[in-house]
Motif scaffolding. Structure first.
Motif, PDB file in Angstrom:
ATOM      1  N   LYS A 123     -23.534  30.516 -15.469  1.00 10.70           N
ATOM      2  CA  LYS A 123     -22.812  31.957 -15.068  1.00 10.70           C
ATOM      3  C   LYS A 123     -21.894  32.068 -15.763  1.00 10.70           C
ATOM      4  N   PRO A 124     -21.327  32.718 -15.606  1.00 10.48           N
ATOM      5  CA  PRO A 124     -19.409  33.083 -16.366  1.00 10.48           C
ATOM      6  C   PRO A 124     -19.006  31.854 -14.874  1.00 10.48           C
ATOM      7  N   PRO A 125     -17.683  31.722 -16.345  1.00  8.10           N
ATOM      8  CA  PRO A 125     -16.651  31.158 -14.897  1.00  8.10           C
ATOM      9  C   PRO A 125     -16.197  31.694 -13.629  1.00  8.10           C
ATOM     10  N   ARG A 126     -16.389  31.460 -12.336  1.00  5.23           N
ATOM     11  CA  ARG A 126     -15.104  31.651 -11.037  1.00  5.23           C
ATOM     12  C   ARG A 126     -13.826  31.654 -11.519  1.00  5.23           C
ATOM     13  N   LEU A 127     -13.195  32.580 -10.562  1.00  6.29           N
ATOM     14  CA  LEU A 127     -11.910  31.311 -10.041  1.00  6.29           C
ATOM     15  C   LEU A 127     -11.571  30.303  -8.820  1.00  6.29           C
ATOM     16  N   GLY A 128     -10.779  29.745  -8.670  1.00  5.95           N
ATOM     17  CA  GLY A 128     -10.235  29.054  -7.495  1.00  5.95           C
ATOM     18  C   GLY A 128      -9.166  28.000  -8.005  1.00  5.95           C
ATOM     19  N   SER A 129      -8.657  27.431  -7.275  1.00 10.06           N
ATOM     20  CA  SER A 129      -7.402  26.662  -7.508  1.00 10.06           C
ATOM     21  C   SER A 129      -7.768  25.285  -8.471  1.00 10.06           C
ATOM     22  N   GLY A 130      -6.556  25.062  -9.040  1.00 10.46           N
ATOM     23  CA  GLY A 130      -6.701  24.369 -10.000  1.00 10.46           C
ATOM     24  C   GLY A 130      -7.095  22.777  -9.207  1.00 10.46           C
ATOM     25  N   PHE A 131      -7.245  21.506 -10.333  1.00  7.24           N
ATOM     26  CA  PHE A 131      -7.864  20.486  -9.510  1.00  7.24           C
ATOM     27  C   PHE A 131      -6.931  19.797  -8.568  1.00  7.24           C
ATOM     28  N   PHE A 132      -5.549  19.283  -9.089  1.00  6.89           N
ATOM     29  CA  PHE A 132      -4.501  19.049  -8.568  1.00  6.89           C
ATOM     30  C   PHE A 132      -3.700  20.130  -7.126  1.00  6.89           C
ATOM     31  N   ALA A 133      -3.449  21.198  -7.397  1.00  2.23           N
ATOM     32  CA  ALA A 133      -3.302  22.121  -6.539  1.00  2.23           C
ATOM     33  C   ALA A 133      -4.261  21.796  -5.217  1.00  2.23           C
ATOM     34  N   ARG A 134      -5.197  21.777  -5.291  1.00  5.11           N
ATOM     35  CA  ARG A 134      -5.828  22.143  -4.520  1.00  5.11           C
ATOM     36  C   ARG A 134      -6.061  20.676  -3.641  1.00  5.11           C
ATOM     37  N   LYS A 135      -5.770  19.788  -4.653  1.00  7.32           N
ATOM     38  CA  LYS A 135      -5.221  18.433  -3.503  1.00  7.32           C
ATOM     39  C   LYS A 135      -3.943  18.919  -2.779  1.00  7.32           C
ATOM     40  N   LEU A 136      -2.816  19.206  -3.313  1.00  7.46           N
ATOM     41  CA  LEU A 136      -1.947  19.333  -3.252  1.00  7.46           C
ATOM     42  C   LEU A 136      -1.465  20.985  -1.415  1.00  7.46           C
ATOM     43  N   MET A 137      -2.682  21.433  -1.776  1.00  4.98           N
ATOM     44  CA  MET A 137      -2.765  22.131  -0.580  1.00  4.98           C
ATOM     45  C   MET A 137      -3.307  21.748   1.138  1.00  4.98           C
ATOM     46  N   THR A 138      -4.091  21.011  -0.218  1.00  3.87           N
ATOM     47  CA  THR A 138      -5.115  20.044   1.597  1.00  3.87           C
ATOM     48  C   THR A 138      -3.615  18.871   2.091  1.00  3.87           C
ATOM     49  N   TYR A 139      -3.570  18.148   1.255  1.00  2.00           N
ATOM     50  CA  TYR A 139      -2.307  16.981   1.611  1.00  2.00           C
ATOM     51  C   TYR A 139      -1.005  17.627   2.556  1.00  2.00           C
ATOM     52  N   ALA A 140      -0.489  19.266   1.667  1.00  2.54           N
ATOM     53  CA  ALA A 140       0.728  19.971   2.672  1.00  2.54           C
ATOM     54  C   ALA A 140       0.545  20.912   2.888  1.00  2.54           C
ATOM     55  N   SER A 141      -0.017  20.774   4.214  1.00  2.04           N
ATOM     56  CA  SER A 141      -1.183  22.407   4.739  1.00  2.04           C
ATOM     57  C   SER A 141       0.468  23.933   4.827  1.00  2.04           C
ATOM     58  N   LEU A 142       1.108  23.245   5.034  1.00  7.18           N
ATOM     59  CA  LEU A 142       2.256  24.383   5.577  1.00  7.18           C
ATOM     60  C   LEU A 142       3.427  24.271   4.657  1.00  7.18           C
TER      61      LEU A 142
END
Ligand code: SF4
Length: 316
Positions: A123-142
């Motif tokens: 399937k064509p690629p979908r868009l989302g967060s990068g690997f580190f960015a996703r972790k950063l947003m989880t650990y520092a949600s605010l």
């Protein structure tokens, strides 16, 4: 630098040659303007987790809802390497006392929302967060986080600067202790600012505080913080700012003569029509608030940003 504002940044954005090909991706606004007013804490997650320069390009691949970080040519799986490093380092991020983070767009590690995530099924690629960015947003949600490309937009840039300073003041307030009195004082001084971002969020925060008491302090603080920073991510448009400015003008109904009222009204309308910056009607209102001694207005951060915040807003 007049006050200590710390912002994490993808290292390549401020000229560090850390990209896979040994190049940088220097961003002019960050390097020439923001850097004069804040302390950058540069970080390249790919280097920090143990990859070298030069290195193979990476891509994210969605393997049955499990997103893996894969070498573009070799197919080597670097997911565990990045995960182990991020899970070890990010919980300690609080100690860095960061007030925000600027990420490089579209990168498989640092991208936020627009990084490509490839499929294993053709399937064509979908868009989302990068690997580190996703972790950063989880650990520092605010934590206020933006990508450098979005900061080219003046409204997004102003929104980010405002959030960075609200986040800084939020943490300063927390350091004095979690008391409902401190929270009410914080809220009171941010009322106009919150209102400029979203009237509904402003009302919900007010009613949340109305139900606060000493027995539910932790829950109140958690719910307040979540709603506050969610509200602050909504754009403060010219229309919303004008509504707040006209509301503040109402405090001088009795004091201002016709000429002063017309001058203020003209300034707010000119701002709303994009002809002058927000700081002009804000400065006028601030002047009247002091002259006619309106304590509610003089304590508003919206009318009285800190010197650094003011300088940065001047660049918007
Ligand atoms: S991992 Fe992030 S900081 Fe490092 S080069 Fe890629 S985008 Fe830049």
């Amino acid at each position: 630098m007049s006050e200590n504002v710390k912002i994490g940044v993808s290292a390549c954005l401020i000229g560090e040659k850390v990209r896979w090909n040994g190049m940088h991706e220097r961003d002019r606004y960050l390097s020439e303007i923001l850097a004069k007013h804040v302390e950058f804490i540069p970080l390249c997650p790919e280097i920090a987790c143990g990859m070298g320069i030069p290195r193979e390009q990476l891509r994210q691949t969605d393997c049955a809802e499990n997103i893996r970080l894969i070498g573009y040519e070799s197919g080597d799986d670097l997911t565990q390497k990045m995960t182990d490093w991020a899970d070890r380092v990010l919980p300690g991020l609080e100690k860095e006392d960061l007030n925000g983070f600027v990420l490089k767009p579209r990168s498989p590690s640092c991208g936020m929302r627009h990084a490509k995530i490839y499929s294993t099924t053709g399937k064509p690629p979908r868009l989302g967060s990068g690997f580190f960015a996703r972790k950063l947003m989880t650990y520092a949600s605010l934590l206020p986080i933006e990508t450098s490309d979005r900061l080219q937009n003046p409204i997004v840039r102003e929104n980010f600067i405002r959030r960075v300073f609200v986040y800084k003041r939020w943490n300063q307030m927390l350091s004095k202790g979690k008391s409902i009195g401190n929270l009410v004082d914080f809220h009171t001084r941010h009322k106009m600012l919150i209102r400029a971002h979203d009237l509904r969020g402003y009302k919900e925060l007010g009613s949340l505080l109305g139900q606060a008491n000493q027995s539910n302090t932790d829950t109140t603080f958690n719910n307040y913080a979540t709603l506050l920073f969610k509200t602050m991510t909504l754009k403060a448009t010219a229309k919303k700012n004008s509504d707040v400015l006209f509301h503040a003008m109402g405090f001088f109904k009795k004091q201002l003569d016709l000429g002063d009222k017309q001058e203020l009204q003209t300034a707010i309308t000119a701002y709303q029509n994009g002809m002058i910056p927000l700081l002009i009607p804000v400065t006028l209102l601030n002047h009247y608030a002091r002259k006619y001694q309106k304590p509610y207005l003089t304590q508003q951060y919206y009318l009285n940003p800190s010197p650094t915040e003011l300088q940065l807003l001047n660049h918007v």
